[in-house]
Enzyme design. Structure first.
Site, PDB file in Angstrom:
ATOM      1  N   TYR A 212       9.074  31.725   7.758  1.00 53.42           N
ATOM      2  CA  TYR A 212       8.720  32.856   9.578  1.00 53.42           C
ATOM      3  C   TYR A 212       7.716  33.517   9.249  1.00 53.42           C
ATOM      4  O   TYR A 212       7.023  34.439   7.987  1.00 53.42           O
ATOM      5  CB  TYR A 212       9.948  33.862  10.107  1.00 53.42           C
ATOM      6  CG  TYR A 212      11.076  32.786  10.174  1.00 53.42           C
ATOM      7  CD1 TYR A 212      11.032  32.555  11.469  1.00 53.42           C
ATOM      8  CD2 TYR A 212      11.995  32.361   9.555  1.00 53.42           C
ATOM      9  CE1 TYR A 212      11.804  31.867  12.680  1.00 53.42           C
ATOM     10  CE2 TYR A 212      12.292  31.375  10.502  1.00 53.42           C
ATOM     11  CZ  TYR A 212      12.938  31.870  10.869  1.00 53.42           C
ATOM     12  OH  TYR A 212      13.742  30.646  11.790  1.00 53.42           O
ATOM     13  N   HIS A 394      19.572  30.620  21.666  1.00 52.00           N
ATOM     14  CA  HIS A 394      19.156  31.299  20.701  1.00 52.00           C
ATOM     15  C   HIS A 394      19.975  31.586  19.541  1.00 52.00           C
ATOM     16  O   HIS A 394      21.104  32.421  19.915  1.00 52.00           O
ATOM     17  CB  HIS A 394      18.334  32.231  20.313  1.00 52.00           C
ATOM     18  CG  HIS A 394      17.245  33.021  19.210  1.00 52.00           C
ATOM     19  ND1 HIS A 394      16.462  32.220  18.561  1.00 52.00           N
ATOM     20  CD2 HIS A 394      17.893  33.122  18.153  1.00 52.00           C
ATOM     21  CE1 HIS A 394      16.527  32.717  17.120  1.00 52.00           C
ATOM     22  NE2 HIS A 394      17.331  33.516  17.282  1.00 52.00           N
TER      23      HIS A 394
END
Length: 595
Positions: A212, A394
């Site tokens: 990320y 999510h």
């Protein structure tokens, strides 16, 4: 078997006439495209909601001895629904197949994949085939709205039979897509629309499976208030299979400035203040196209009371750990100075990011539920309600299913969004109907079979979330409507489990909740009692304004909403099987030219 000197022909392929096949061939390429393997496999597909089937076009470059393609619940080649093209060294075959839990391939008794065309082209072999959404074949995958895990394998040598193919010897992989996309008209973009690109600054993608990457940028000084009306991904050419997910966050206006940063989001060098950049402006995931706001609404950014600082987060998925690849992918914002009638808003539903909500280890389908209660919606939403036009689900790594439903007077009335094959690596916004109800219930199903300790809620990638980002208008002060079990009742759980355990574990006040969960002896009693606790204990409601302050009222020790009637799972419609379905493998001759 793949000779280029012969013209390809239809062989034992009952099906549509040539004109119909040509029409299917033309439309299949026009709708959706995803690259399965860069330079090797490309998949295009077209959906017929009237006929309830999907037409697939698979382009195979540099074909050696065959290819297998299909779908499975989690992206494994075991227990998969497959279509296989293979050669025995002399003849070539196409068949509907399935794999068992040991990865052995079997011919399906019900041939529901229908080959329409096999054609050799200068670009490679093109296969055109179709399959109904639902077949009512227990060996087949049910194609439904939500994430679909596509699996593939490259055959590099001939096999004498379908059953002789050994999956473990193949080059295999998976890709996640949303095969069934809602048919929503595309709104017109205003004439004065301008664009802004928020891109990664020529990042050297780490040769690790998952990264990320965080990057801080800022709007120009004095940037006035605008409405975002659309956004779309910008993917660096050649990195289409590596860039899986991107988000643009706006930082809080509480701080006048934020330090610039470009690096892994979990880096120890990342400034702590970046944790205050969490207001979502745009989100994209693999398989998604451009996101349009409805013509009557736009997402406001810029101007007084709005931070100039933005955070781009890019999720790189590099399973082959390819070194030396550089990337400048990002998101292009389309915005207008002509403000629309409504400010759009993004509201978080589901569970609070807290360790009091946890999943025991070795669970196959553990459900956690978060509530947005009628008490909060009645206080925070206008009497006319709000219009939800998109929703993005999510979780983190153990999430398997996510669903948000509306309930009124104790009865579930409508599904806001559901994904029965959810993947944390693939998240797509979906447009849904306006909510007329009072309670929004978000449930997440988790699988922790590969974990030895409890998985607690939190922001870390190894912790868990259960969130639905709802896009709606008109914007209200309600930015977060989530819940968690009352902490006091959770402590009662720890004490109860301790009393029934032969060895004491730490329930002392100075221990943190994650430490307490880590010391729980997980057996049928401790698992079932935790599940029961979450199903009846009072909750702490977070009915929060955009300033992160709760609306005035009593929000602790709130009763769970009582649901007396739930929605039933839809029953798949099974098509009538016609005479077109072959009884076994289809023999195929492939050369260059049109079939």
């Amino acid at each position: 078997a793949w000779g280029s000197s012969r013209r390809c022909r239809w062989a034992s392929i009952p099906g549509p006439n040539m004109r119909e096949a040509a029409s299917m061939y033309g439309t299949a390429v026009a709708i959706f495209l995803v690259i399965l393997v860069a330079g090797t496999l490309e998949l295009s597909w077209n959906v017929s909601y009237v006929q309830e089937d999907v037409h697939f076009q698979l382009l195979v470059r540099g074909l050696k001895a065959g290819v297998l393609f299909g779908m499975s619940d989690r992206g494994e080649l075991e227990n998969a629904d497959l279509v296989v093209l293979w050669t025995d060294g002399g003849r070539s075959y196409f068949a509907d197949a399935w794999s068992d839990q040991k990865g052995r391939i079997h011919l399906d008794n019900q041939q529901d994949y229908q080959l329409l065309q096999a054609q050799g082209t200068p670009d490679g072999l093109v296969l055109l085939f179709k399959r109904p959404f639902a077949t009512c074949d227990p060996k087949d995958y049910l194609i439904e709205d939500g994430t679909v895990h596509l699996v593939y394998g490259i055959l590099e040598e001939p096999f004498q039979s379908l059953e002789a193919i050994n999956i473990s010897s193949l080059h295999t992989g998976l890709q996640r897509v949303q095969l069934l996309k809602p048919e929503v008209p595309t709104p017109a973009v205003p004439a004065d629309t301008r664009t802004m690109e928020i891109r990664a600054p020529d990042v050297l993608i780490p040769s690790e499976e998952t990264t990320y990457w965080c990057y801080i940028t800022e709007l120009p000084q004095g940037f006035p208030r605008h409405h975002i009306v659309m956004y779309e991904p910008i993917i660096t050419e050649g990195n289409e299979a590596l860039v899986h997910h991107m988000e643009v966050f706006q930082c809080t206006a509480t701080f006048e400035s934020f330090p610039h940063f470009s690096g892994p989001c979990d880096s120890k060098m990342k400034p702590q203040r970046l944790s205050y950049c969490r207001h979502v402006l745009a989100a994209w995931a693999l398989g998604a196209k451009a996101f349009y706001y409805p013509e009557e609404a736009g997402l406001a950014f810029g101007g007084p009371g709005s931070s100039r600082y933005l955070r781009l987060e890019v999720h790189y998925h590099n399973p082959l750990k390819i070194p030396g690849r550089r990337d400048s992918s990002g998101i292009r914002l389309y915005y207008t100075a002509t403000l629309r009638r409504f400010d759009a808003g993004i509201m978080e539903l589901g569970l609070v990011y807290t360790p009091v909500m946890a999943i025991p280890p070795k669970e196959t389908a553990f459900v956690l539920t978060g509530y947005c209660t009628d008490k909060c919606t009645q206080l925070a939403l206008p009497s006319s309600g709000v219009h939800i036009f998109a929703s993005q689900l999510h979780t983190h790594l153990t999430g398997r299913k996510v669903v948000t439903v509306l309930a009124r007077d104790g009865r579930e009335t409508e599904i806001v969004n559901r994904d029965n094959h959810y993947s944390p690596h693939f998240q797509v916004g979906r447009r849904v109907t306006p909510p007329p109800g009072d309670v929004l219930i978000t449930s997440c199903t988790y699988n922790t079979e590969d974990r030895k300790l409890a998985t607690v809620g939190g922001f870390g990638i190894l912790e868990e979330m259960c969130v639905n980002y709802v896009h709606y208008y008109p914007q209200t002060q309600l930015e977060l409507c989530k819940s968690a079990v009352d902490p006091g009742f959770l402590q009662k759980y720890f004490h109860l489990v301790n009393r029934f355990n032969s060895e004491d574990f730490c329930t002392c006040p100075q221990a943190t909740v994650p430490q307490q969960f880590a010391s729980v002896p997980w057996n049928s009693f401790s698992r079932d009692v935790l599940r029961a606790l979450y199903a009846f204990a009072p909750i702490s409601m977070h009915c929060n304004r955009s300033s992160a302050v709760r609306f005035q009222g009593e929000w602790d020790l709130q009763p769970l909403p009582e649901i007396v009637s739930t929605l039933e799972e839809p029953t798949p419609h099974c098509p009538t099987r016609g005479a077109q379905s072959p009884a076994g493998p289809t023999v195929v001759n492939i050369g260059r030219g049109r079939a």
